[in-house]
Scaffold this active site. Structure first.
Site, short mmCIF file in Angstrom:
data_model
loop_
_atom_site.label_atom_id
_atom_site.label_comp_id
_atom_site.label_asym_id
_atom_site.label_seq_id
_atom_site.Cartn_x
_atom_site.Cartn_y
_atom_site.Cartn_z
N CYS A 1 52.85 29.48 54.77
CA CYS A 1 51.71 30.21 54.22
C CYS A 1 50.51 30.31 55.15
O CYS A 1 49.96 31.40 55.33
CB CYS A 1 51.24 29.55 52.92
SG CYS A 1 52.52 28.78 51.94
N TYR B 1 59.75 38.57 49.98
CA TYR B 1 58.34 38.58 50.37
C TYR B 1 58.15 38.20 51.84
O TYR B 1 57.27 38.74 52.52
CB TYR B 1 57.51 37.69 49.46
CG TYR B 1 57.73 36.20 49.61
CD1 TYR B 1 56.92 35.45 50.45
CD2 TYR B 1 58.74 35.54 48.91
CE1 TYR B 1 57.11 34.08 50.60
CE2 TYR B 1 58.95 34.19 49.06
CZ TYR B 1 58.13 33.46 49.89
OH TYR B 1 58.34 32.11 50.04
N HIS C 1 31.05 47.93 38.58
CA HIS C 1 31.19 49.22 39.25
C HIS C 1 30.31 49.29 40.50
O HIS C 1 29.19 48.77 40.48
CB HIS C 1 30.80 50.35 38.28
CG HIS C 1 30.94 51.71 38.85
ND1 HIS C 1 32.16 52.33 39.02
CD2 HIS C 1 30.00 52.59 39.32
CE1 HIS C 1 31.98 53.53 39.54
NE2 HIS C 1 30.67 53.70 39.74
N GLU D 1 56.33 40.70 54.38
CA GLU D 1 55.09 40.24 55.02
C GLU D 1 55.17 40.35 56.54
O GLU D 1 54.24 40.83 57.20
CB GLU D 1 54.80 38.80 54.59
CG GLU D 1 54.33 38.71 53.14
CD GLU D 1 54.25 37.29 52.63
OE1 GLU D 1 53.56 37.06 51.63
OE2 GLU D 1 54.89 36.39 53.21
N LYS E 1 51.14 32.11 58.60
CA LYS E 1 51.48 33.50 58.25
C LYS E 1 50.23 34.27 57.84
O LYS E 1 50.05 35.43 58.24
CB LYS E 1 52.49 33.51 57.11
CG LYS E 1 52.84 34.89 56.58
CD LYS E 1 53.53 34.78 55.24
CE LYS E 1 52.61 34.23 54.19
NZ LYS E 1 53.30 33.98 52.90
N GLU F 1 37.69 47.08 38.34
CA GLU F 1 37.22 47.61 37.06
C GLU F 1 38.32 48.39 36.33
O GLU F 1 38.30 48.53 35.11
CB GLU F 1 35.99 48.49 37.24
CG GLU F 1 36.21 49.78 37.99
CD GLU F 1 34.92 50.59 38.16
OE1 GLU F 1 34.32 50.94 37.14
OE2 GLU F 1 34.52 50.82 39.32
N CYS G 1 54.27 24.93 54.31
CA CYS G 1 53.08 25.75 54.06
C CYS G 1 52.09 25.69 55.21
O CYS G 1 51.65 26.71 55.72
CB CYS G 1 52.41 25.32 52.76
SG CYS G 1 50.95 26.31 52.37
#
Length: 461
Positions: free
Chosen positions: A48, A180, A439, A184, A51, A444, A43
């Site tokens: 992670c 993934y 909002h 990525e 990256k 939302e 990681c």
């Protein structure tokens, strides 16, 4: 009574191994941890964290494009790969140093070297003529990239680990894979101005994700300049004077400067001496563990990607905590793998938690209700972009619990972390609806979705 050098010996100083070692040492136990590379594991060092830095660097080009729609202008904007690499490497070194320092502060002895099991209580540090005994052993060696070693010319390809250290930014790259990591890196290189091709042997990218997410993202990444070729794979790689020719099964020949294989990761179990210690592997080649991460050897445990349960850093950390509670606090603790949120830092990114629609239809006895929307984000109103966000709620028709949330679009990883709390808590669609919207935001939409999909709207979508 047998006396050992250590109460606990951890093999692998990634996020999971470090957490388990620190917690145990802070309880006053004698703990050592061995790492054959750099402290921090996949990681921090080659996953992670670097990256995400690359993703953020590559997103700037898209941000500049959007900014022009808002009246900004930029002259001679350019990206310098060596400058980025230096900054990234400095930060990774800093983080690795923090991991190592925290081990020392907790009283953990850090051993730099490859640890191999010689029996259930004995570890050899290769190349150092050092043999160590421990009452308990924890294996946290993670995973490694897998490549098809029988493919002609595969020696000319790189994996994600080498992608972090390319001496120069290529002009052309082909990425093989549909998971993934492949998606990525396709976004990263395309965002940095590299002519990027993604090929995958399956019918669509991100196998295992919700089908609407897969289809939506495939279209969106093409809008960002990634050429996607599905249902196809390599026949061979051929090195030439001007690059590497990718010979594909469909007859295409694509020349690129770099070929990257992101075709999956496998548990890092090779040559660890597992058999001599009585540690068995499962049918997928991962270390076999029980609910409490115990292996088939009574005094040996394993956590993280090497067990191939849910291969995420936060999961490995939670498994480490559960191991410590179980073994050293006399509080049997098993990590709950249900409703673990995850993100794909593609461009646009993906955030998901819970069941896909297909999984829910097999799980929910009375069927499911599906709420889905696609819309253009407000931030693209002035840019002429046709990029769209996808949001989808999967609801158990009988209990009305929201059992799955799937988002593709800007900031979806941030949104999914909070949505995961609601899914984990078992909140119903009515409770989501009773939550007042903020909002104007994209989020939302998650609490204003009112219309269930019908068979007609599904086919139309």
């Amino acid at each position: 009574m047998t006396t050992y050098d250590y109460d606990l010996f951890v093999i692998g100083a990634g996020s999971g191994g470090v957490r388990a070692a620190r917690l145990t040492a802070l309880d006053g136990k004698r703990v050592a941890i061995a790492e054959e590379h750099r402290v921090g594991g996949t990681c921090v060092i080659r996953g992670c964290v670097p990256k995400k830095f690359m993703v953020m660097a590559s997103e700037v080009s898209h941000a500049l494009h959007i900014a022009e729609g808002y009246g900004w202008s930029f002259d001679n904007a350019r990206f310098d790969w060596p400058t980025f690499l230096q900054a990234k490497d400095v930060e990774i070194a800093r983080l690795s140093g923090i991991y190592a320092a925290n081990l020392g502060k907790a009283g953990v002895e850090l051993i730099h070297g490859r640890a191999v099991l010689r029996d259930a209580h004995t570890i050899e540090i290769l190349g150092k003529d050092q043999t160590i005994t421990a009452e308990r052993i924890l294996i946290a060696t993670g995973g490694r990239p897998w490549v098809p070693d029988n493919l002609p010319g595969i020696e000319h390809a790189i994996t994600s680990e080498e992608a972090f250290h390319l001496p120069e930014l290529p002009k052309r790259i082909l990425i093989a894979g549909g998971g993934y990591i492949a998606v990525e890196f396709a976004g990263i290189f395309a965002g940095l101005g590299v002519e990027t091709t993604l090929i995958y042997r399956g019918p669509n990218i991100l196998r295992g994700f919700d089908d609407d997410v897969r289809a939506h993202l495939a279209g969106e990444i093409e809008k960002r300049g990634v050429k996607v070729i599905l249902g196809c794979q390599h026949e061979k790689l051929e090195k030439t004077e001007t690059g590497i020719v990718n010979h594909l099964e469909n007859g295409m020949a694509i020349e690129t400067d770099v070929v990257m294989f992101a075709t999956g990761r496998v548990p890092h179990v090779k040559d660890l001496g597992l058999e001599t210690a009585g540690v068995a592997l499962n049918d997928k080649g991962a270390i076999q563990v029980d609910t409490y991460s115990r292996t088939t050897a009574d005094n040996i445990w394993a956590i993280g990607d090497v067990t191939d349960r849910i291969n995420l850093t936060p999961v490995a950390i939670r498994e480490a905590v559960a191991f410590h509670q179980t073994v050293y606090r006399d509080t049997p603790t098993a990590f709950d793998y249900e409703a673990v949120a995850s993100a794909v830092f593609s461009q646009p990114p993906v955030g998901v938690v819970g069941l896909t629609e297909a999984e829910a239809r097999h799980t929910c006895a009375k069927g499911v209700d599906v709420y889905l929307t696609r819309f253009r984000p407000m931030k693209y109103a002035f840019t002429g972009s046709d990029e769209r966000v996808l949001m989808k709620l999967v609801v158990d028709a009988e209990t009305q619990r929201v059992v799955g949330v799937h988002i593709v679009g800007p900031e979806s990883p941030e949104m999914i972390q909070l949505a995961a709390i609601a899914v984990k808590a078992g909140l119903t669609k009515a409770q989501w609806d009773a939550t007042c919207a903020v909002h104007p935001t994209m989020a939302e939409e998650l609490v204003t979705l009112k219309d269930k999909q019908t068979p007609a709207s599904m086919s139309a979508g």
